[in-house]
Design a protein around this motif. Structure first.
Motif, PDB file in Angstrom:
ATOM      1  N   ASP A 162       9.514   4.470  11.476  1.00  0.00           N
ATOM      2  CA  ASP A 162       9.781   3.470  10.449  1.00  0.00           C
ATOM      3  C   ASP A 162      10.177   4.145   9.136  1.00  0.00           C
ATOM      4  N   LYS A 163       9.578   5.303   8.869  1.00  0.00           N
ATOM      5  CA  LYS A 163       9.907   6.058   7.665  1.00  0.00           C
ATOM      6  C   LYS A 163       9.810   7.550   7.951  1.00  0.00           C
ATOM      7  N   ILE A 164      10.663   8.316   7.268  1.00  0.00           N
ATOM      8  CA  ILE A 164      10.655   9.780   7.376  1.00  0.00           C
ATOM      9  C   ILE A 164      10.716  10.355   5.971  1.00  0.00           C
ATOM     10  N   THR A 165       9.899  11.351   5.710  1.00  0.00           N
ATOM     11  CA  THR A 165       9.963  12.048   4.435  1.00  0.00           C
ATOM     12  C   THR A 165       9.670  13.523   4.686  1.00  0.00           C
ATOM     13  N   ALA A 166       9.663  14.317   3.634  1.00  0.00           N
ATOM     14  CA  ALA A 166       9.367  15.743   3.752  1.00  0.00           C
ATOM     15  C   ALA A 166       8.441  16.156   2.619  1.00  0.00           C
ATOM     16  N   THR A 167       7.597  17.130   2.871  1.00  0.00           N
ATOM     17  CA  THR A 167       6.677  17.591   1.836  1.00  0.00           C
ATOM     18  C   THR A 167       7.453  18.290   0.716  1.00  0.00           C
ATOM     19  N   ASP A 168       6.995  18.111  -0.502  1.00  0.00           N
ATOM     20  CA  ASP A 168       7.662  18.726  -1.644  1.00  0.00           C
ATOM     21  C   ASP A 168       7.076  20.108  -1.926  1.00  0.00           C
ATOM     22  N   GLN A 169       7.388  20.669  -3.080  1.00  0.00           N
ATOM     23  CA  GLN A 169       6.945  22.024  -3.413  1.00  0.00           C
ATOM     24  C   GLN A 169       5.433  22.130  -3.535  1.00  0.00           C
ATOM     25  N   PHE A 170       4.769  20.987  -3.683  1.00  0.00           N
ATOM     26  CA  PHE A 170       3.308  20.981  -3.764  1.00  0.00           C
ATOM     27  C   PHE A 170       2.658  20.601  -2.434  1.00  0.00           C
ATOM     28  N   GLY A 171       3.474  20.475  -1.398  1.00  0.00           N
ATOM     29  CA  GLY A 171       2.960  20.094  -0.083  1.00  0.00           C
ATOM     30  C   GLY A 171       2.682  18.616   0.050  1.00  0.00           C
ATOM     31  N   LYS A 172       3.222  17.804  -0.863  1.00  0.00           N
ATOM     32  CA  LYS A 172       2.940  16.369  -0.850  1.00  0.00           C
ATOM     33  C   LYS A 172       4.021  15.591  -0.106  1.00  0.00           C
ATOM     34  N   ALA A 173       3.571  14.599   0.649  1.00  0.00           N
ATOM     35  CA  ALA A 173       4.470  13.648   1.303  1.00  0.00           C
ATOM     36  C   ALA A 173       3.967  12.254   0.964  1.00  0.00           C
ATOM     37  N   PHE A 174       4.871  11.378   0.548  1.00  0.00           N
ATOM     38  CA  PHE A 174       4.456  10.078   0.008  1.00  0.00           C
ATOM     39  C   PHE A 174       5.201   8.947   0.697  1.00  0.00           C
ATOM     40  N   PHE A 175       4.435   7.976   1.212  1.00  0.00           N
ATOM     41  CA  PHE A 175       5.009   6.762   1.788  1.00  0.00           C
ATOM     42  C   PHE A 175       4.535   5.575   0.943  1.00  0.00           C
ATOM     43  N   SER A 176       5.476   4.775   0.462  1.00  0.00           N
ATOM     44  CA  SER A 176       5.114   3.638  -0.391  1.00  0.00           C
ATOM     45  C   SER A 176       5.632   2.344   0.210  1.00  0.00           C
ATOM     46  N   SER A 182       0.826  -1.205   0.000  1.00  0.00           N
ATOM     47  CA  SER A 182       0.000   0.000   0.000  1.00  0.00           C
ATOM     48  C   SER A 182       0.861   1.257   0.000  1.00  0.00           C
ATOM     49  N   SER A 183       0.199   2.386  -0.170  1.00  0.00           N
ATOM     50  CA  SER A 183       0.878   3.683  -0.086  1.00  0.00           C
ATOM     51  C   SER A 183      -0.027   4.687   0.605  1.00  0.00           C
ATOM     52  N   ILE A 184       0.591   5.699   1.193  1.00  0.00           N
ATOM     53  CA  ILE A 184      -0.140   6.812   1.802  1.00  0.00           C
ATOM     54  C   ILE A 184       0.387   8.095   1.187  1.00  0.00           C
ATOM     55  N   ASN A 185      -0.509   8.879   0.634  1.00  0.00           N
ATOM     56  CA  ASN A 185      -0.148  10.128  -0.038  1.00  0.00           C
ATOM     57  C   ASN A 185      -0.826  11.282   0.692  1.00  0.00           C
ATOM     58  N   LEU A 186      -0.038  12.157   1.317  1.00  0.00           N
ATOM     59  CA  LEU A 186      -0.574  13.300   2.059  1.00  0.00           C
ATOM     60  C   LEU A 186      -0.345  14.599   1.294  1.00  0.00           C
ATOM     61  N   VAL A 187      -1.298  15.514   1.398  1.00  0.00           N
ATOM     62  CA  VAL A 187      -1.126  16.860   0.866  1.00  0.00           C
ATOM     63  C   VAL A 187      -1.337  17.844   2.014  1.00  0.00           C
ATOM     64  N   CYS A 188      -0.321  18.647   2.286  1.00  0.00           N
ATOM     65  CA  CYS A 188      -0.337  19.559   3.433  1.00  0.00           C
ATOM     66  C   CYS A 188      -0.453  21.001   2.960  1.00  0.00           C
ATOM     67  N   LYS A 189      -1.619  21.581   3.161  1.00  0.00           N
ATOM     68  CA  LYS A 189      -1.859  22.975   2.821  1.00  0.00           C
ATOM     69  C   LYS A 189      -2.652  23.636   3.931  1.00  0.00           C
ATOM     70  N   TYR A 190      -2.444  24.947   4.092  1.00  0.00           N
ATOM     71  CA  TYR A 190      -3.176  25.710   5.097  1.00  0.00           C
ATOM     72  C   TYR A 190      -3.744  26.959   4.439  1.00  0.00           C
ATOM     73  N   ASN A 191      -5.080  27.036   4.348  1.00  0.00           N
ATOM     74  CA  ASN A 191      -5.739  28.185   3.712  1.00  0.00           C
ATOM     75  C   ASN A 191      -5.167  28.465   2.320  1.00  0.00           C
ATOM     76  N   GLY A 192      -4.925  27.413   1.567  1.00  0.00           N
ATOM     77  CA  GLY A 192      -4.401  27.567   0.210  1.00  0.00           C
ATOM     78  C   GLY A 192      -2.888  27.685   0.135  1.00  0.00           C
ATOM     79  N   LYS A 193      -2.220  27.828   1.281  1.00  0.00           N
ATOM     80  CA  LYS A 193      -0.762  27.956   1.311  1.00  0.00           C
ATOM     81  C   LYS A 193      -0.127  26.572   1.363  1.00  0.00           C
ATOM     82  N   THR A 194       0.774  26.307   0.447  1.00  0.00           N
ATOM     83  CA  THR A 194       1.477  25.027   0.417  1.00  0.00           C
ATOM     84  C   THR A 194       2.538  24.985   1.506  1.00  0.00           C
ATOM     85  N   ILE A 195       2.525  23.921   2.294  1.00  0.00           N
ATOM     86  CA  ILE A 195       3.527  23.748   3.348  1.00  0.00           C
ATOM     87  C   ILE A 195       4.648  22.867   2.801  1.00  0.00           C
ATOM     88  N   GLU A 196       5.755  23.486   2.453  1.00  0.00           N
ATOM     89  CA  GLU A 196       6.880  22.782   1.832  1.00  0.00           C
ATOM     90  C   GLU A 196       7.982  22.516   2.848  1.00  0.00           C
TER      91      GLU A 196
END
Length: 246
Positions: A106-120, A34-48
């Protein structure tokens, strides 16, 4: 005649062994991940560049939930999870347990320029996700911790193995003033907290995985191609040998 008969049987057994090897390799490598795909934004602001951490709280083996020792205190809650709306209290209890332990993510990642963080490549289980506080222009952001069952159980539908999540984002407006004496520096901080109150699961464009693989498996396409070509070459070689003997 006997030599020809033996040659045919050797060729048949050799081809059968190659095919069996290929099938075994495919079966053992075809576990559905499986995978988990998160998008992190606040009031339209991308959290990178916000660090996101993932912990596996429980395994699911043959339908049985096996909670890891660190999370024994919330074992009953983890086993009774139904959907994300029921996990707020559980996630907070898990967070407190982690604060009192030295368990590594178990895993660490960081949000990209679009606010996305992906665990696969996630095996079946129950996962806890949190972020590290992120400071941007005197504002502090972090996600509200959440607990997810993987795959996601949905009533009246098949299990969802690729889970898309928009987590709740908390913003803290930090204003700092410093009072300095000859020997002591005092810092006072006023914190104003606001929260975007939503956590939803929906379809979100996936980040690109540059490693080709068969859908929903850990099996790499190149491995299948190589083994298949190897089997074909050996089979053709055996046929040629048989013809020469005839």
């Amino acid at each position: 005649m006997i030599k020809k008969y033996i040659s045919k049987n050797i060729l048949f057994l050799f081809t059968l062994s190659i095919m069996s090897l290929l099938m075994m390799f495919t079966v053992f490598s075809s576990e559905i991940l499986s995978s988990i795909n998160l998008v992190c934004k606040y009031n339209g602001k991308t959290i990178e560049n916000m660090e996101i951490r993932l912990y596996k709280a429980a395994d699911v083996i043959n339908g049985e939930i096996i909670v890891k020792p660190c999370f024994d205190e919330v074992a009953l809650d983890l086993k009774q999870l139904t959907d994300t709306d029921d996990t707020k209290g559980v996630a907070e209890r898990v967070r407190l347990l982690l604060l009192a332990s030295d368990l590594k993510p178990d895993k660490i990642t960081a949000t990209d320029q679009f606010g996305k963080a992906f665990f696969s490549q996630l095996e079946d289980g129950i996962y806890y996700i949190e972020s590290v506080k992120f400071l941007d222009e005197e504002k502090e952001y972090m996600i509200t911790p959440l607990v997810l069952s993987v795959p996601q159980k949905q009533f009246g539908a098949n299990d969802v193995y690729d889970i898309d999540v928009i987590p709740k984002i908390m913003e803290r407006n930090v204003e700092q003033t410093s009072k300095t004496t000859n020997v002591i520096t005092e810092e006072t901080t006023t914190v104003e907290t606001t929260t975007v109150d939503f956590t939803t699961i929906e379809q979100i464009p996936k980040t690109t995985d540059n490693t080709p693989g068969l859908p929903q498996t850990g099996l790499k396409t190149m491995n299948v191609v190589l083994i298949g070509c190897f089997g074909i070459v050996l089979t053709l070689l055996g046929v040629r040998i048989l013809k020469n003997e005839e």
